[in-house]
Design an enzyme around this catalytic site. Sequence first.
Site, PDB file in Angstrom:
ATOM      1  N   ASP A  62       0.823  -1.199   0.000  1.00  0.00           N
ATOM      2  CA  ASP A  62       0.000   0.000   0.000  1.00  0.00           C
ATOM      3  C   ASP A  62       0.865   1.260   0.000  1.00  0.00           C
ATOM      4  OD1 ASP A  62      -2.290  -1.550   0.144  1.00  0.00           O
ATOM      5  OD2 ASP A  62      -2.398  -1.461   2.333  1.00  0.00           O
ATOM      6  N   TYR A 123       6.745  -9.775   6.809  1.00  0.00           N
ATOM      7  CA  TYR A 123       6.765  -8.337   7.065  1.00  0.00           C
ATOM      8  C   TYR A 123       7.281  -8.057   8.469  1.00  0.00           C
ATOM      9  CZ  TYR A 123       3.799  -7.207   2.994  1.00  0.00           C
ATOM     10  OH  TYR A 123       3.293  -7.028   1.719  1.00  0.00           O
TER      11      TYR A 123
END
Length: 284
Positions: A62, A123
């Site tokens: 994003d 992540y």
Amino acid sequence: MSDVVEPGFVRVRLDLAYDGKDFSGWAKQTARRTVQGEIEDALRTVTRSSRTYDLTVAGRTDAGVHARGQVAHVDLPAEVWAEHAEKLLRRLAGRMAPDVRVWRAAEAPAGFNARFSALWRRYAYRVADRPGGVDPLVRGHVLWHDRPLDVAAMNAAAARMTGEHDFAAYCKKREGATTIRTLQKLRWVRDEASGIITGTVQADAFCHNMVRALVGAMLFVGDGRRPDPWPAEVLAAGVRDPGVHVVRPHGLTLEEVAYPADELLAARAVEARNVRTLPGAGCC
């Protein structure tokens, strides 16, 4: 997004990194700067091509999210690859802004698909809870949380979340896409020297906003606003909960994407395309 490379083309794997601050996410958009758009433009320029060669990425990030271990692939005409392969990295570095870099470009093994062949994505979300705030030198990659965080409570909550589940409660739903994922790791560690708490989040794949929503739930447990069973209760309910806060993107970095052995790449890509259901779930 086929796993079969057209005759006369070579599939090239790209390993890349970027600082997401000034990008409107990965996917190219009209009139907005994106990572995909930046790299595709640079590839077209340095190879002196009249067309744009589309990238396929392991995981679309994003706006504002960083990456140091992102992977993509691009199919180039064999003659273009032969002419430019040796000097491609240096030429790309000279063409692109310093907030995005391609570290490696190599011919991919047969059956490789950057998105569907991946086994997992890892992540890291970094947060600091010192009363004085975040070290100014890392402020673009670390979220400041203005309440003290109990890492043990966060890990107790995290332990209830791993495994295969329907993460609809933590995802922004997309038409026709499943929200069933296997969350392999969710773990928090505090570095006493820096004061930074790092959350490691690893799954076979992620749906939209999933990592940042999970982190938001963990922070509410860590600062005492919610008990540690609460994130799992939200997960079991299966619907978006207004109490789950999607945290800001700048604390999030895609660290690594893993792939199977070369001979298993094609089979993994086929498996990943299958729409999953949970055991005992109906088909409709």
